[in-house]
Design a protein around this motif. Structure first.
Motif, PDB file in Angstrom:
ATOM      1  N   SER B   9      32.783  87.531  67.727  1.00 39.26           N
ATOM      2  CA  SER B   9      32.162  86.574  68.639  1.00 39.26           C
ATOM      3  C   SER B   9      31.678  85.335  67.904  1.00 39.26           C
ATOM      4  O   SER B   9      31.407  84.309  68.530  1.00 39.26           O
ATOM      5  CB  SER B   9      30.974  87.223  69.366  1.00 39.26           C
ATOM      6  OG  SER B   9      30.008  87.649  68.424  1.00 39.26           O
ATOM      7  N   HIS B  10      31.576  85.453  66.573  1.00 39.27           N
ATOM      8  CA  HIS B  10      31.088  84.322  65.803  1.00 39.27           C
ATOM      9  C   HIS B  10      31.785  84.290  64.452  1.00 39.27           C
ATOM     10  O   HIS B  10      31.896  85.315  63.779  1.00 39.27           O
ATOM     11  CB  HIS B  10      29.571  84.410  65.607  1.00 39.27           C
ATOM     12  CG  HIS B  10      28.990  83.218  64.923  1.00 39.27           C
ATOM     13  ND1 HIS B  10      28.624  83.218  63.601  1.00 39.27           N
ATOM     14  CD2 HIS B  10      28.747  81.969  65.384  1.00 39.27           C
ATOM     15  CE1 HIS B  10      28.164  82.013  63.269  1.00 39.27           C
ATOM     16  NE2 HIS B  10      28.231  81.251  64.339  1.00 39.27           N
ATOM     17  N   VAL B  11      32.250  83.110  64.079  1.00 41.96           N
ATOM     18  CA  VAL B  11      32.887  82.905  62.782  1.00 41.96           C
ATOM     19  C   VAL B  11      32.210  81.717  62.094  1.00 41.96           C
ATOM     20  O   VAL B  11      32.032  80.666  62.728  1.00 41.96           O
ATOM     21  CB  VAL B  11      34.399  82.639  62.939  1.00 41.96           C
ATOM     22  CG1 VAL B  11      35.004  82.154  61.633  1.00 41.96           C
ATOM     23  CG2 VAL B  11      35.113  83.891  63.430  1.00 41.96           C
ATOM     24  N   SER B  12      31.854  81.910  60.831  1.00 37.83           N
ATOM     25  CA  SER B  12      31.247  80.833  60.054  1.00 37.83           C
ATOM     26  C   SER B  12      32.148  80.532  58.863  1.00 37.83           C
ATOM     27  O   SER B  12      32.537  81.436  58.122  1.00 37.83           O
ATOM     28  CB  SER B  12      29.853  81.247  59.576  1.00 37.83           C
ATOM     29  OG  SER B  12      29.270  80.207  58.811  1.00 37.83           O
ATOM     30  N   VAL B  13      32.498  79.270  58.699  1.00 36.44           N
ATOM     31  CA  VAL B  13      33.378  78.872  57.603  1.00 36.44           C
ATOM     32  C   VAL B  13      32.780  77.661  56.888  1.00 36.44           C
ATOM     33  O   VAL B  13      31.995  76.909  57.483  1.00 36.44           O
ATOM     34  CB  VAL B  13      34.798  78.532  58.093  1.00 36.44           C
ATOM     35  CG1 VAL B  13      35.454  79.744  58.741  1.00 36.44           C
ATOM     36  CG2 VAL B  13      34.783  77.352  59.045  1.00 36.44           C
ATOM     37  N   SER B  14      33.178  77.478  55.660  1.00 32.90           N
ATOM     38  CA  SER B  14      32.792  76.290  54.912  1.00 32.90           C
ATOM     39  C   SER B  14      33.745  75.157  55.242  1.00 32.90           C
ATOM     40  O   SER B  14      34.923  75.382  55.545  1.00 32.90           O
ATOM     41  CB  SER B  14      32.818  76.561  53.417  1.00 32.90           C
ATOM     42  OG  SER B  14      31.882  77.559  53.066  1.00 32.90           O
ATOM     43  N   ASP B  85      35.007  70.709  64.031  1.00 32.47           N
ATOM     44  CA  ASP B  85      35.617  71.900  64.626  1.00 32.47           C
ATOM     45  C   ASP B  85      34.585  72.887  65.166  1.00 32.47           C
ATOM     46  O   ASP B  85      34.955  73.892  65.783  1.00 32.47           O
ATOM     47  CB  ASP B  85      36.508  72.611  63.600  1.00 32.47           C
ATOM     48  CG  ASP B  85      37.697  71.768  63.176  1.00 32.47           C
ATOM     49  OD1 ASP B  85      38.086  71.861  61.999  1.00 32.47           O
ATOM     50  OD2 ASP B  85      38.229  71.026  64.024  1.00 32.47           O
ATOM     51  N   ALA B  86      33.326  72.623  64.914  1.00 31.43           N
ATOM     52  CA  ALA B  86      32.269  73.508  65.416  1.00 31.43           C
ATOM     53  C   ALA B  86      32.275  73.479  66.941  1.00 31.43           C
ATOM     54  O   ALA B  86      32.058  72.427  67.557  1.00 31.43           O
ATOM     55  CB  ALA B  86      30.923  73.064  64.878  1.00 31.43           C
ATOM     56  N   ALA B  87      32.542  74.626  67.550  1.00 30.08           N
ATOM     57  CA  ALA B  87      32.692  74.714  69.003  1.00 30.08           C
ATOM     58  C   ALA B  87      32.922  76.173  69.359  1.00 30.08           C
ATOM     59  O   ALA B  87      32.921  77.048  68.489  1.00 30.08           O
ATOM     60  CB  ALA B  87      33.865  73.858  69.481  1.00 30.08           C
ATOM     61  N   GLU B  88      33.152  76.419  70.641  1.00 28.28           N
ATOM     62  CA  GLU B  88      33.529  77.752  71.080  1.00 28.28           C
ATOM     63  C   GLU B  88      35.004  77.729  71.461  1.00 28.28           C
ATOM     64  O   GLU B  88      35.473  76.791  72.107  1.00 28.28           O
ATOM     65  CB  GLU B  88      32.680  78.224  72.255  1.00 28.28           C
ATOM     66  CG  GLU B  88      32.883  79.692  72.594  1.00 28.28           C
ATOM     67  CD  GLU B  88      31.768  80.291  73.427  1.00 28.28           C
ATOM     68  OE1 GLU B  88      31.004  79.528  74.037  1.00 28.28           O
ATOM     69  OE2 GLU B  88      31.674  81.539  73.471  1.00 28.28           O
ATOM     70  N   TYR B  89      35.720  78.763  71.050  1.00 29.57           N
ATOM     71  CA  TYR B  89      37.151  78.831  71.254  1.00 29.57           C
ATOM     72  C   TYR B  89      37.486  80.039  72.120  1.00 29.57           C
ATOM     73  O   TYR B  89      36.971  81.142  71.902  1.00 29.57           O
ATOM     74  CB  TYR B  89      37.877  78.929  69.901  1.00 29.57           C
ATOM     75  CG  TYR B  89      37.731  77.674  69.086  1.00 29.57           C
ATOM     76  CD1 TYR B  89      36.574  77.414  68.373  1.00 29.57           C
ATOM     77  CD2 TYR B  89      38.759  76.731  69.042  1.00 29.57           C
ATOM     78  CE1 TYR B  89      36.425  76.247  67.639  1.00 29.57           C
ATOM     79  CE2 TYR B  89      38.621  75.561  68.304  1.00 29.57           C
ATOM     80  CZ  TYR B  89      37.451  75.325  67.611  1.00 29.57           C
ATOM     81  OH  TYR B  89      37.313  74.169  66.889  1.00 29.57           O
ATOM     82  N   PHE B  90      38.366  79.799  73.085  1.00 29.14           N
ATOM     83  CA  PHE B  90      38.749  80.843  74.020  1.00 29.14           C
ATOM     84  C   PHE B  90      40.257  81.049  73.997  1.00 29.14           C
ATOM     85  O   PHE B  90      41.023  80.087  74.078  1.00 29.14           O
ATOM     86  CB  PHE B  90      38.337  80.469  75.446  1.00 29.14           C
ATOM     87  CG  PHE B  90      36.853  80.411  75.670  1.00 29.14           C
ATOM     88  CD1 PHE B  90      36.169  79.215  75.498  1.00 29.14           C
ATOM     89  CD2 PHE B  90      36.150  81.542  76.051  1.00 29.14           C
ATOM     90  CE1 PHE B  90      34.802  79.148  75.706  1.00 29.14           C
ATOM     91  CE2 PHE B  90      34.783  81.483  76.257  1.00 29.14           C
ATOM     92  CZ  PHE B  90      34.113  80.281  76.083  1.00 29.14           C
ATOM     93  N   CYS B  91      40.648  82.302  73.927  1.00 31.70           N
ATOM     94  CA  CYS B  91      42.033  82.696  74.122  1.00 31.70           C
ATOM     95  C   CYS B  91      42.196  83.087  75.592  1.00 31.70           C
ATOM     96  O   CYS B  91      41.266  83.644  76.199  1.00 31.70           O
ATOM     97  CB  CYS B  91      42.353  83.869  73.195  1.00 31.70           C
ATOM     98  SG  CYS B  91      44.042  84.450  73.245  1.00 31.70           S
ATOM     99  N   THR B 103      34.931  82.846  70.871  1.00 29.25           N
ATOM    100  CA  THR B 103      34.471  82.908  69.482  1.00 29.25           C
ATOM    101  C   THR B 103      33.805  81.585  69.149  1.00 29.25           C
ATOM    102  O   THR B 103      34.429  80.535  69.290  1.00 29.25           O
ATOM    103  CB  THR B 103      35.637  83.166  68.505  1.00 29.25           C
ATOM    104  OG1 THR B 103      36.260  84.403  68.819  1.00 29.25           O
ATOM    105  CG2 THR B 103      35.130  83.192  67.067  1.00 29.25           C
ATOM    106  N   THR B 104      32.567  81.665  68.718  1.00 31.72           N
ATOM    107  CA  THR B 104      31.839  80.469  68.323  1.00 31.72           C
ATOM    108  C   THR B 104      32.075  80.197  66.848  1.00 31.72           C
ATOM    109  O   THR B 104      31.881  81.085  66.007  1.00 31.72           O
ATOM    110  CB  THR B 104      30.332  80.639  68.584  1.00 31.72           C
ATOM    111  OG1 THR B 104      30.122  80.862  69.978  1.00 31.72           O
ATOM    112  CG2 THR B 104      29.578  79.385  68.160  1.00 31.72           C
ATOM    113  N   VAL B 105      32.509  79.000  66.549  1.00 34.15           N
ATOM    114  CA  VAL B 105      32.776  78.609  65.160  1.00 34.15           C
ATOM    115  C   VAL B 105      31.678  77.673  64.678  1.00 34.15           C
ATOM    116  O   VAL B 105      31.374  76.671  65.353  1.00 34.15           O
ATOM    117  CB  VAL B 105      34.145  77.918  65.042  1.00 34.15           C
ATOM    118  CG1 VAL B 105      34.340  77.344  63.639  1.00 34.15           C
ATOM    119  CG2 VAL B 105      35.259  78.907  65.381  1.00 34.15           C
ATOM    120  N   THR B 106      31.081  78.020  63.559  1.00 37.92           N
ATOM    121  CA  THR B 106      30.169  77.105  62.892  1.00 37.92           C
ATOM    122  C   THR B 106      30.789  76.714  61.559  1.00 37.92           C
ATOM    123  O   THR B 106      31.458  77.524  60.898  1.00 37.92           O
ATOM    124  CB  THR B 106      28.776  77.712  62.666  1.00 37.92           C
ATOM    125  OG1 THR B 106      28.919  78.927  61.914  1.00 37.92           O
ATOM    126  CG2 THR B 106      28.104  78.029  63.981  1.00 37.92           C
TER     127      THR B 106
END
Lengths: 113, 109
Positions: B9-14, B85-91, B103-106
């Motif tokens: 539900s949440h992904v954090s990337v550099s 790119d920080a946002a919520e992504y839906f399939c 999936t929320t991307v930070t």
């Protein structure tokens, strides 16, 4: 192209009142969808139209909800009477054919107090 | 009924790192598959779609997704993450758009 236009952007109403949400699809698009988004249930399809005819309304939660599309350029979603659990963001989307990918409006944030 | 499951539900990337968002679908027929992005207080924007043409689909903003029938997957990737790119992504699957939970991307600076 102005995109899919929804009005109002925000609506605050008291429980028991009638609420009408409006949508203007992109010109030439034959499909129109209404979705509801909540934290608990995510994005849910409520109803969709093809050439102004309702095709599938199985997602409409109960009889308090109704949707119409009197012509190709206008659709309404009505809730009567409204309840606090109807609070959500309601999106309208349109497409010119199945599977093409849909253009969403900016949504109407409904709060029922 | 066609459905999708988004893993995580949440992904954090550099910033500059690979973005990988996972989506698995359930469909008894060749599906339509989509990825959408939603920025705060906005509607959903189509990133890309699969409709039984090429299995590797390129979308907007540098995103791409690969349809793998053997794995019933349609994962979304971007080689180098940007702060925007920080946002919520839906399939989503099917012409009626049955959505995953998102999936929320930070993105970390």
């Amino acid at each position: 192209d102005a995109g899919v236009i929804q009005s109002p952007r925000h609506e605050v109403t008291e429980m028991g009142q009638e609420v009408t949400l409006r949508c203007k699809p992109i010109s030439g698009h034959d499909y129109l969808f209404w979705y509801r988004q909540t934290m608990m249930r995510g994005l849910e399809l409520l109803i969709y139209f093809n050439n102004n005819v309702p095709i599938d309304d199985s997602g409409m939660p109960e009889d308090r909800f109704s949707a119409k599309m009197p012509n190709a350029s206008f659709s309404t979603l009505k809730i009567q009477p409204s309840e606090p659990r109807d609070s959500a963001v309601y999106f309208c989307a349109s497409s010119f054919q199945k599977g093409y990918g849909y253009t969403f409006g900016s949504g109407t944030r409904l709060t029922v107090v | 009924a066609q459905s999708v499951t988004q893993l995580g539900s949440h992904v954090s990337v550099s910033e500059g790192a690979l973005v990988l968002l996972r989506c698995n679908y359930s469909s008894s027929v060749p599906p339509y598959l989509f990825w959408y992005v939603q920025y705060p207080n906005q509607g959903l924007q189509l990133l890309l779609k699969y409709t039984s043409a090429a299995t590797l689909v390129k979308g907007i903003n540098g995103f791409e997704a690969e349809f793998k029938k053997s794995e019933t997957s349609f994962h979304l990737t971007k080689p180098s993450a940007h702060m925007s790119d920080a946002a919520e992504y839906f399939c989503a699957v099917s012409y009626k758009l049955s959505f995953g939970a998102g999936t929320t991307v930070t993105v970390r600076a």
